[in-house]
Write a protein that holds these residues in place. Structure first.
Motif, PDB file in Angstrom:
ATOM      1  N   SER A  15      59.415  11.269  78.585  1.00  0.00           N
ATOM      2  CA  SER A  15      60.684  11.072  77.898  1.00  0.00           C
ATOM      3  C   SER A  15      60.688   9.763  77.107  1.00  0.00           C
ATOM      4  N   VAL A  57      75.061  16.759  74.904  1.00  0.00           N
ATOM      5  CA  VAL A  57      73.953  17.652  75.234  1.00  0.00           C
ATOM      6  C   VAL A  57      73.832  18.777  74.195  1.00  0.00           C
ATOM      7  N   SER A  82      64.973  13.523  72.461  1.00  0.00           N
ATOM      8  CA  SER A  82      64.596  12.822  73.687  1.00  0.00           C
ATOM      9  C   SER A  82      65.299  11.465  73.748  1.00  0.00           C
ATOM     10  N   ILE A 134      75.399   7.097  81.472  1.00  0.00           N
ATOM     11  CA  ILE A 134      75.851   7.624  82.759  1.00  0.00           C
ATOM     12  C   ILE A 134      75.487   6.659  83.892  1.00  0.00           C
ATOM     13  N   PRO A 137      57.725  14.056  83.442  1.00  0.00           N
ATOM     14  CA  PRO A 137      58.711  14.149  82.352  1.00  0.00           C
ATOM     15  C   PRO A 137      59.443  12.836  82.098  1.00  0.00           C
ATOM     16  N   ILE A 189      69.151   9.629  88.768  1.00  0.00           N
ATOM     17  CA  ILE A 189      68.853   9.808  87.344  1.00  0.00           C
ATOM     18  C   ILE A 189      69.492  11.112  86.856  1.00  0.00           C
ATOM     19  N   PRO A 190      70.339  11.042  85.814  1.00  0.00           N
ATOM     20  CA  PRO A 190      70.980  12.259  85.309  1.00  0.00           C
ATOM     21  C   PRO A 190      69.947  13.245  84.772  1.00  0.00           C
ATOM     22  N   SER A 191      70.182  14.533  85.025  1.00  0.00           N
ATOM     23  CA  SER A 191      69.178  15.536  84.695  1.00  0.00           C
ATOM     24  C   SER A 191      68.956  15.678  83.192  1.00  0.00           C
ATOM     25  N   VAL A 192      69.897  15.202  82.378  1.00  0.00           N
ATOM     26  CA  VAL A 192      69.757  15.345  80.928  1.00  0.00           C
ATOM     27  C   VAL A 192      68.485  14.652  80.438  1.00  0.00           C
ATOM     28  N   LEU A 193      68.072  13.630  81.174  1.00  0.00           N
ATOM     29  CA  LEU A 193      66.873  12.886  80.800  1.00  0.00           C
ATOM     30  C   LEU A 193      65.627  13.766  80.858  1.00  0.00           C
ATOM     31  N   PHE A 194      65.639  14.738  81.759  1.00  0.00           N
ATOM     32  CA  PHE A 194      64.450  15.572  81.964  1.00  0.00           C
ATOM     33  C   PHE A 194      64.384  16.763  81.021  1.00  0.00           C
ATOM     34  N   LEU A 195      65.508  17.033  80.374  1.00  0.00           N
ATOM     35  CA  LEU A 195      65.649  18.248  79.578  1.00  0.00           C
ATOM     36  C   LEU A 195      64.523  18.427  78.553  1.00  0.00           C
ATOM     37  N   ILE A 196      64.414  17.505  77.632  1.00  0.00           N
ATOM     38  CA  ILE A 196      63.463  17.641  76.533  1.00  0.00           C
ATOM     39  C   ILE A 196      62.013  17.491  77.007  1.00  0.00           C
ATOM     40  N   GLN A 233      77.433  15.663  80.940  1.00  0.00           N
ATOM     41  CA  GLN A 233      76.292  16.482  80.529  1.00  0.00           C
ATOM     42  C   GLN A 233      76.706  17.913  80.199  1.00  0.00           C
ATOM     43  N   ILE A 248      78.853  12.073  86.489  1.00  0.00           N
ATOM     44  CA  ILE A 248      77.453  12.438  86.266  1.00  0.00           C
ATOM     45  C   ILE A 248      77.347  13.849  85.675  1.00  0.00           C
ATOM     46  N   GLY A 294      68.890  11.928  74.710  1.00  0.00           N
ATOM     47  CA  GLY A 294      68.986  12.199  76.148  1.00  0.00           C
ATOM     48  C   GLY A 294      68.909  10.910  76.951  1.00  0.00           C
ATOM     49  N   LEU A 295      67.996  10.046  76.536  1.00  0.00           N
ATOM     50  CA  LEU A 295      67.817   8.772  77.233  1.00  0.00           C
ATOM     51  C   LEU A 295      69.050   7.883  77.069  1.00  0.00           C
ATOM     52  N   ALA A 312      71.662   9.204  79.347  1.00  0.00           N
ATOM     53  CA  ALA A 312      71.335   8.901  80.742  1.00  0.00           C
ATOM     54  C   ALA A 312      71.647   7.447  81.063  1.00  0.00           C
TER      55      ALA A 312
END
Lengths: 314, 277
Positions: free
Chosen positions: A52, A271, A288, A298, A48, B118-125, A247, A243, A291-292, A295
């Motif tokens: 991503s 989010v 996506s 953070i 993933p 690594i923050p979990s939000v990255l894995f979401l999508i 989110q 962290i 989200g990146l 991340a």
């Protein structure tokens, strides 16, 4: 074979000496024991991560994946200039500043009070920790009614003269994120309390005795001994708060805002926004990217915290 | 004598403050239970007062409207399977990382710790895209399999196992015990406190999770308690609110009961997490 090996080495050696074959057999078991984990990790952790990055360069939809088109860095440009995304970031930062201050402040106060008493500490700790173990959806359902116009919280505030008329805070521009910060303070201060209390019990009592000999009293003890020595615990709490807090999703959604954070996006979080983009608008590539971006933000904040603490310790 | 008086006064003030705090913390729970026993109309007009008559209409009503037992069952299936798998895999990997030397061990572990940041939000999508592609959306696997691994839990177990003397494991090996025997007979019992921490944290995370089920199990026959409550709240008109409070109470009570029985472990589990840094 095993006997001669034992004779050849001091008994305190960290690993008993073995023949090459035995070592290989043991290593093989090591690989066997970590392999289920490593395989799942490659599939659900690393893949993933790569996907991503890949997705950020495409327009992509769950419904019609065959219409995927390469758009280069368009999603990145769009994310950096998306006023709604910036609004969501502003909202969550406001929320977190209030939340982190209150939650750790309250946790510190309660831990200090608990540290002073000798009897009954356990029952208070048990009660204060209760919201931590309760689900966010349940707590938000309760808090929603309690904070509503006509609910107990507003009644108390009106009787005390703090509020002059019922507040429809959910449609206000800044109140939603502040109220959610207050509710979350109630839910989570128990963690700070437990962590800081454990830290306080770890402080050498001789330090307090020495300070008392030097004439230090309550507040000075706290300021010059307790607080500096709790720095590792406070730092841990801060890192985890940042962290997790940036989110946020469930709180806002469960207290009754839609995935756009209300009519004026007054409770929109990053989010929530990327959820809306992915599952309401079907902009998977863009979601996506968002989200990146979050991340990265953070990660940068965490790195700054580490740097800050390290220089302070020098 | 003067000093003594000031001390006992401040101690009294401490207890008063703590008691006041306890009342504030508990009140919302009381509020929920109180409303669940009221006739529906009273909830809207007088949410904070005691019920004029105690009724169980909310409890009987919610069973007619919603398959509450199914929600419980679904939450339990997820909670138990995720906790079992995660604890088992964490114990296995934690043992290997702490006690079985093998080439590359340090490097694999170091890499793992790095990705923990690594923050979990990255894995979401991307995870959703992947799980959608392999056809798991709507199935329990979508939540169970990815949740079976947790870098943090392995880290916790490994830290604990480092404290178990190497000589103990070596002695067992010299006596001819295989790694599986050592793991089952020696390591699992010795590491029980760490494994209990991992199990408690994992079960609670899964039981209280809302976002995961919302993403992957959006189908009424797969709903969990959390999802059921929120969907139910969204569909029920105002006059049935006693049912929402009944359901809320039913979700709170089991975990609170469990919590009061093993509260020391709960609290320790969270303190452990910060101290193992």
């Amino acid at each position: 074979m095993a006997t001669s090996a034992v004779v050849n080495s001091p008994p305190a050696a960290p690993t008993a000496p073995t023949t090459l074959l035995q070592r290989m057999r043991r290593s093989a078991w090591g690989y066997v024991f970590v392999s289920p984990w490593v395989i799942l990790y490659l599939i659900f952790g690393l893949y993933p991560l790569v996907l991503s990055f890949y997705l950020t360069f495409f327009n992509y939809s769950f419904v019609t994946p065959e219409t995927r088109t390469f758009v280069g860095i368009d999603n990145w440009v769009r994310g950096a200039t998306d006023s709604l995304y910036w609004k969501s970031l502003y909202n969550i930062v406001l929320n977190q500043v209030v939340f982190i201050t209150l939650k750790n402040g309250l946790g510190l106060v309660i831990a200090t009070l608990l540290f002073r008493i000798k009897r009954g500490g356990r029952i208070f700790r048990t009660i204060y920790f209760l919201p931590v173990i309760t689900s966010t959806v349940v707590l938000m359902t309760i808090a929603d009614t309690m904070a509503s116009p006509g609910g107990p919280v507003q009644s108390v505030l009106m009787n005390a003269g703090v509020l002059s008329e019922p507040s429809f805070w959910k449609s206000d521009n800044t109140l939603p994120m502040i109220v959610i910060a207050l509710i979350n303070t109630w839910k989570w201060f128990g963690i700070s309390m437990v962590v800081l209390l454990a830290g306080m019990y770890g402080i050498d009592p001789r330090l307090y005795e020495a300070a008392a000999v030097d004439g230090a009293r309550g507040w000075q003890m706290f300021r010059y001994i307790t607080l500096p020595l709790l720095r590792p615990q406070l730092f841990f709490l801060l890192v985890v708060d940042v962290i997790n807090g940036l989110q946020m999703f469930t709180e806002v959604f469960a207290i009754g805002f839609n995935v756009y954070g209300g009519i004026n996006h007054q409770a929109l979080t990053p989010v929530l926004y990327l959820y809306a983009q992915a599952f309401d608008r079907s902009n998977v590539g863009y979601a996506s990217t968002l989200g990146l971006l979050l991340a990265v933000l953070i990660a940068v904040l965490t790195a700054i915290q580490f740097k800050f603490v390290r220089t302070e310790a020098d | 004598m003067k000093i003594f008086r000031r001390d006992s006064l401040s101690l009294l003030a401490t207890y008063l403050a703590l008691t006041l705090g306890a009342i504030v913390v508990v009140y919302p729970f009381f509020f929920a239970v109180n409303n669940s026993l009221k006739p529906g109309r009273e909830i809207l007009h007088a949410p904070s007062s005691l019920p004029s008559e105690i009724t169980l209409d909310g409890y009987t009503g919610v069973f007619d409207e919603l398959n509450v037992l199914l929600l419980f069952k679904n939450s339990l299936i997820l909670g138990i399977s995720i906790t079992f798998l995660n604890t088992l895999l964490s114990a296995l990997a934690g043992y290997a990382f702490a006690k079985i030397p093998f080439p590359g061990r340090g490097r694999i572990f170091g890499f793992m710790l790095l990705t923990m940041m690594i923050p979990s939000v990255l894995f979401l999508i991307p995870t959703y895209v992947f799980i959608y592609r392999i056809g798991w959306v709507g199935h329990y696997e979508a939540l169970i399999i990815p949740s079976a691994i947790s870098v943090f839990n392995i880290f916790l177990v490994r830290q604990f196992m480092l404290g178990i003397p190497d000589e103990l494991v070596e002695a067992a090996r010299i006596d001819g015990a295989g790694e599986i025997t050592i793991f089952l007979r020696m390591i699992l019992p010795l590491a029980r406190p760490a494994l209990a921490t991992v199990a408690i944290l994992t079960f609670m995370g899964s039981w209280n999770d809302f976002f995961g089920p919302l993403l992957y199990l959006n189908r009424p026959d797969r709903w969990t308690l959390q999802l059921g409550l929120l969907q139910f709240k969204g569909t029920v008109p105002g006059e049935n609110s006693e049912q929402i409070w009944a359901l809320t109470t039913m979700i709170i009570v089991p975990i609170v009961v469990v919590y009061f029985f093993i509260q020391e472990q709960f609290v320790k589990a969270f303190a452990n997490v910060s101290l193992s840094k």
